[in-house]
Design an enzyme around this catalytic site. Structure first.
Site, mmCIF file in Angstrom:
data_model
loop_
_atom_site.group_PDB
_atom_site.id
_atom_site.type_symbol
_atom_site.label_atom_id
_atom_site.label_comp_id
_atom_site.label_asym_id
_atom_site.label_seq_id
_atom_site.Cartn_x
_atom_site.Cartn_y
_atom_site.Cartn_z
ATOM 1 N N LYS A 139 -6.351 -4.921 -3.295
ATOM 2 C CA LYS A 139 -6.924 -5.649 -2.160
ATOM 3 C C LYS A 139 -8.001 -4.788 -1.501
ATOM 4 O O LYS A 139 -7.831 -3.578 -1.356
ATOM 5 C CB LYS A 139 -5.850 -6.068 -1.160
ATOM 6 C CG LYS A 139 -5.131 -4.955 -0.425
ATOM 7 C CD LYS A 139 -4.080 -5.561 0.505
ATOM 8 C CE LYS A 139 -3.335 -4.505 1.300
ATOM 9 N NZ LYS A 139 -4.170 -3.801 2.292
ATOM 10 N N ASP B 58 0.796 -1.239 0.000
ATOM 11 C CA ASP B 58 0.000 0.000 0.000
ATOM 12 C C ASP B 58 0.826 1.285 0.000
ATOM 13 O O ASP B 58 0.494 2.236 0.735
ATOM 14 C CB ASP B 58 -0.949 0.013 1.205
ATOM 15 C CG ASP B 58 -1.883 -1.174 1.231
ATOM 16 O OD1 ASP B 58 -1.970 -1.888 0.217
ATOM 17 O OD2 ASP B 58 -2.521 -1.398 2.270
ATOM 18 N N CYS C 59 -2.061 -3.029 7.721
ATOM 19 C CA CYS C 59 -2.041 -3.929 6.562
ATOM 20 C C CYS C 59 -0.801 -4.817 6.501
ATOM 21 O O CYS C 59 -0.888 -5.968 6.068
ATOM 22 C CB CYS C 59 -2.196 -3.124 5.276
ATOM 23 S SG CYS C 59 -3.821 -2.337 5.137
#
Length: 231
Positions: free
Chosen positions: A134, A25, A167
């Site tokens: 995702k 990310d 995450c």
């Protein structure tokens, strides 16, 4: 060719060509002023060194023949993938809550195709890399990650990215439950929240779920492997 990485709580040995470097990310949302985390009140002022360290780790990993996987967290423009009131994500996602509290931001945070969703300018996937969207914190949830890794005989995962305590840790934990060996490069990650969140996440990982190292040590471990492959 096997290599040994100095790490906490102990060294770990792996084959770089059966290992993936996972970049979690690294989007404007999480690493750039004006992105989601910044607008939601989280400090992103110290993410620049993390970006540089990820660049270094990616270069070393690619030279050593490791697979590079880039994750982008977010949802479709209508936020169907985010889930409605029947989903805990609707209630706990700070991006969704920020948009509800600031209607002018609606449709701008973590929407596919938006500036917020894009990877930061400094980090550009190359041919042969894999880019995966995702919809939740874990990179294993509703993605083909497990299939991609198993089909390539990959059992070791090296993690970088943001946020360490959300995450990154979520994906590493899920990988642990699926019998993957997870390593975090601590100076190539950044937390969402106070510094203690970073320390707590790294403590959890090295104590219960994986290993913790750093970018310089990782690059040093790979350098002899790379030279051996070239020779």
């Amino acid at each position: 060719m096997m290599t040994t990485l100095t790490a906490r709580p102990e060294a770990i040995t792996f084959d770089p060509q059966q290992t993936a470097l996972i970049v979690v990310d690294m989007q404007n949302a999480y690493a750039t002023p004006g992105g989601y985390l910044d607008l939601a009140g989280f400090d992103v002022s110290t993410t620049r060194p993390v970006i540089a360290n990820i660049q270094t780790a990616v270069t070393a990993a690619r030279t050593a023949g490791m697979l590079i996987i880039w994750f982008q967290n977010g949802w479709d423009e209508q936020y169907v993938e985010a889930g409605g009131p029947g989903s805990p994500n609707y209630h706990k996602s700070n991006a969704l809550k920020t948009m509800r509290n600031q209607p002018l931001l609606q449709g701008k945070l973590l929407a596919k195709g938006s500036w917020d969703y894009q990877l930061v300018d400094e980090l550009v996937p190359q041919p042969g890399d894999i880019v995966l969207p995702k919809p939740r914190y874990s990179g294993f949830f509703n993605t083909p990650l497990d299939s991609i890794l198993r089909s390539r005989g990959i059992r070791h995962l090296v993690f970088t990215g943001i946020a360490t305590n959300v995450c990154v840790e979520s994906t590493l934990r899920d990988g642990f439950f699926l019998e993957y060996f997870g390593v975090v490069l601590e100076d190539a990650t950044h937390q969402a929240g106070p510094e203690f969140a970073q320390k707590a996440a790294l403590f959890n990982i090295e104590t219960f779920f994986g290993w913790v190292s750093d970018v310089e040590t990782f690059c040093d471990a790979l350098s002899s492997t790379s030279f051996a492959r070239i020779a």
